[in-house]
Scaffold this motif. Sequence first.
Motif, short mmCIF file in Angstrom:
data_model
loop_
_atom_site.label_atom_id
_atom_site.label_comp_id
_atom_site.label_asym_id
_atom_site.label_seq_id
_atom_site.Cartn_x
_atom_site.Cartn_y
_atom_site.Cartn_z
N VAL A 136 -3.61 -4.72 -9.73
CA VAL A 136 -2.91 -5.99 -9.49
C VAL A 136 -1.40 -5.82 -9.71
O VAL A 136 -0.58 -6.38 -8.96
CB VAL A 136 -3.48 -7.10 -10.39
N GLU A 137 -1.04 -5.03 -10.71
CA GLU A 137 0.39 -4.76 -10.94
C GLU A 137 1.02 -4.10 -9.73
O GLU A 137 2.14 -4.46 -9.31
CB GLU A 137 0.56 -3.86 -12.17
N SER A 138 0.31 -3.14 -9.13
CA SER A 138 0.82 -2.46 -7.93
C SER A 138 1.00 -3.45 -6.79
O SER A 138 2.00 -3.40 -6.05
CB SER A 138 -0.14 -1.34 -7.52
N ALA A 139 0.03 -4.35 -6.62
CA ALA A 139 0.11 -5.34 -5.55
C ALA A 139 1.29 -6.29 -5.78
O ALA A 139 2.00 -6.65 -4.82
CB ALA A 139 -1.19 -6.13 -5.49
N LEU A 140 1.53 -6.68 -7.04
CA LEU A 140 2.64 -7.60 -7.34
C LEU A 140 3.99 -6.96 -7.02
O LEU A 140 4.92 -7.64 -6.56
CB LEU A 140 2.59 -8.00 -8.81
N LYS A 155 6.88 -8.26 -4.37
CA LYS A 155 8.13 -8.63 -5.02
C LYS A 155 7.91 -9.80 -5.98
O LYS A 155 8.69 -10.74 -6.07
CB LYS A 155 9.20 -8.98 -3.98
N HIS A 156 6.73 -9.71 -6.64
CA HIS A 156 6.34 -10.65 -7.70
C HIS A 156 6.16 -12.09 -7.21
O HIS A 156 6.29 -13.04 -8.00
CB HIS A 156 7.32 -10.59 -8.88
N LYS A 157 5.83 -12.21 -5.94
CA LYS A 157 5.44 -13.53 -5.45
C LYS A 157 4.10 -13.89 -6.11
O LYS A 157 3.19 -13.07 -6.16
CB LYS A 157 5.27 -13.49 -3.93
N PRO A 158 3.93 -15.10 -6.67
CA PRO A 158 2.74 -15.46 -7.45
C PRO A 158 1.43 -15.29 -6.68
O PRO A 158 1.37 -15.44 -5.45
CB PRO A 158 2.97 -16.93 -7.81
N MET A 159 0.39 -14.97 -7.44
CA MET A 159 -0.96 -14.85 -6.88
C MET A 159 -1.91 -15.77 -7.67
O MET A 159 -1.84 -15.81 -8.91
CB MET A 159 -1.48 -13.41 -6.99
N SER A 215 -2.85 -11.65 -18.18
CA SER A 215 -1.63 -11.53 -18.98
C SER A 215 -0.39 -11.26 -18.12
O SER A 215 0.74 -11.31 -18.61
CB SER A 215 -1.78 -10.40 -20.02
N LEU A 216 -0.58 -10.95 -16.83
CA LEU A 216 0.55 -10.67 -15.93
C LEU A 216 1.29 -11.96 -15.61
O LEU A 216 0.67 -13.00 -15.33
CB LEU A 216 0.04 -10.00 -14.65
N ASP A 217 2.63 -11.89 -15.62
CA ASP A 217 3.46 -13.10 -15.48
C ASP A 217 3.25 -13.82 -14.16
O ASP A 217 3.33 -15.05 -14.11
CB ASP A 217 4.94 -12.72 -15.62
#
Length: 428
Positions: A259-263, A267-271, A288-290
């Motif tokens: 999931v971190e790789s996908a974020l 460009k950290h667009k919310p999921m 726990s991911l922002d």
Amino acid sequence: MTLLAFGINHNTAPLAIRERVAFAPDSLEAALAAARDRAGLREVAILSTCNRTEIYAASETEVEALLAWLLEHTKMDADALSRCYYCFHNDEAVGHMMKVAGGLDSLVLGEPQILGQMKSAYAVASQAGTVGAELHAAFQQVFGVAKRVRSETAIGENPVSVAYAAVTLAQQIFSDLKEDTALLIGAGDTIQLVARHLKEQGIKELIVANRTLDRAQALSTELGAEAILLADIPEYLHQADIVISSTASQLPLLGKGAVESALKKRKHKPMFMLDIAVPRDIEEEVGSLDDVYLYTVDDLHAVIDQNKKSREAAADKAREIIAEGVALYSKAQRVQDASVTIRAYRQQAEALAGAELEKVQRSLEAGGDPRELMAQLARSLTNKLLHPPSVALRKASAEGRTELVTSARELFGLVESDNAIDEKSERE
């Protein structure tokens, strides 16, 4: 023989316990055989969904034997399970089964999927050879009552389900789904309903990932989605604004690293991620991911509570139907109990008649008078049939057990009307 309904559900146990007690579909037949043999059950069926695991059994043993087997099978701590399990017996057991099948005990009041899941549990147990006369009769009564609940009340109107609640929750994060892409993991009934609800809300793109491509393609063809394998998820995950997962996997399918790789690619667009599976498909650490809004099936309570109010009136009518169903089941069980006695008495009478008839036939062959022998047969058979109840009635009367004497008059059709008794008293 005792009918048992033993289990845990969303009201009594947290997700962490429920996923430990869940049974994978491909392990059910083996579990049924083990439960029957190790717990000493005569008959058994297992219902395992994201919100409950219930074991229905016909048994002459105590519930402790079933509990001991379940602890052995799940390797759970006895104290943890003892705090959240319930067990109903006989009429209460079948009443609980009716509430479950009718959707009155579901996370979403009146949700329709549970009846199909219960029918599937019955079919699997039947196929495994662990359903006998007791459970068959109970399930048939349960299915009949559930059908009445659906047809005679409004509890199934304005469809509300876990799938519906999932899409409602997604809409709270993304108000307009027309610009979003959803990745659905799994291709079972719940995911199919989720996909249809998303389509109705105008989702821009749908991707369906499944262990077998054929199943994913069947759903994708129907809804104009893209089908991929579970192994392909890392390549597509960054495209997904919404991820909803519901599989029967015993291990997580999505970890924090993926999931971190996908974020990063997003460009950290919310999921928005919703894990409906039990056991969970998405590692808890992902929450726990922002930039991730991770929910589990237990988080659907708030959404679902809003929809319960519209179904409460229908639920009252459904409870009346269930009470009637329990009464009919109880009556049928009492009739069945009487049938055992009737069958035994008939066999005894037929044996006596056969023995007396043999005597008469021997006398006829020896040249006896047929008229005299027929009269003898009638007297002898009558005396032998009446002897046991006559002895019992005399003893009961001597002991002051007048209720047995009164019942015997009713049993033998000797009850006189009140008028006839009054007239007799006046003559005397």
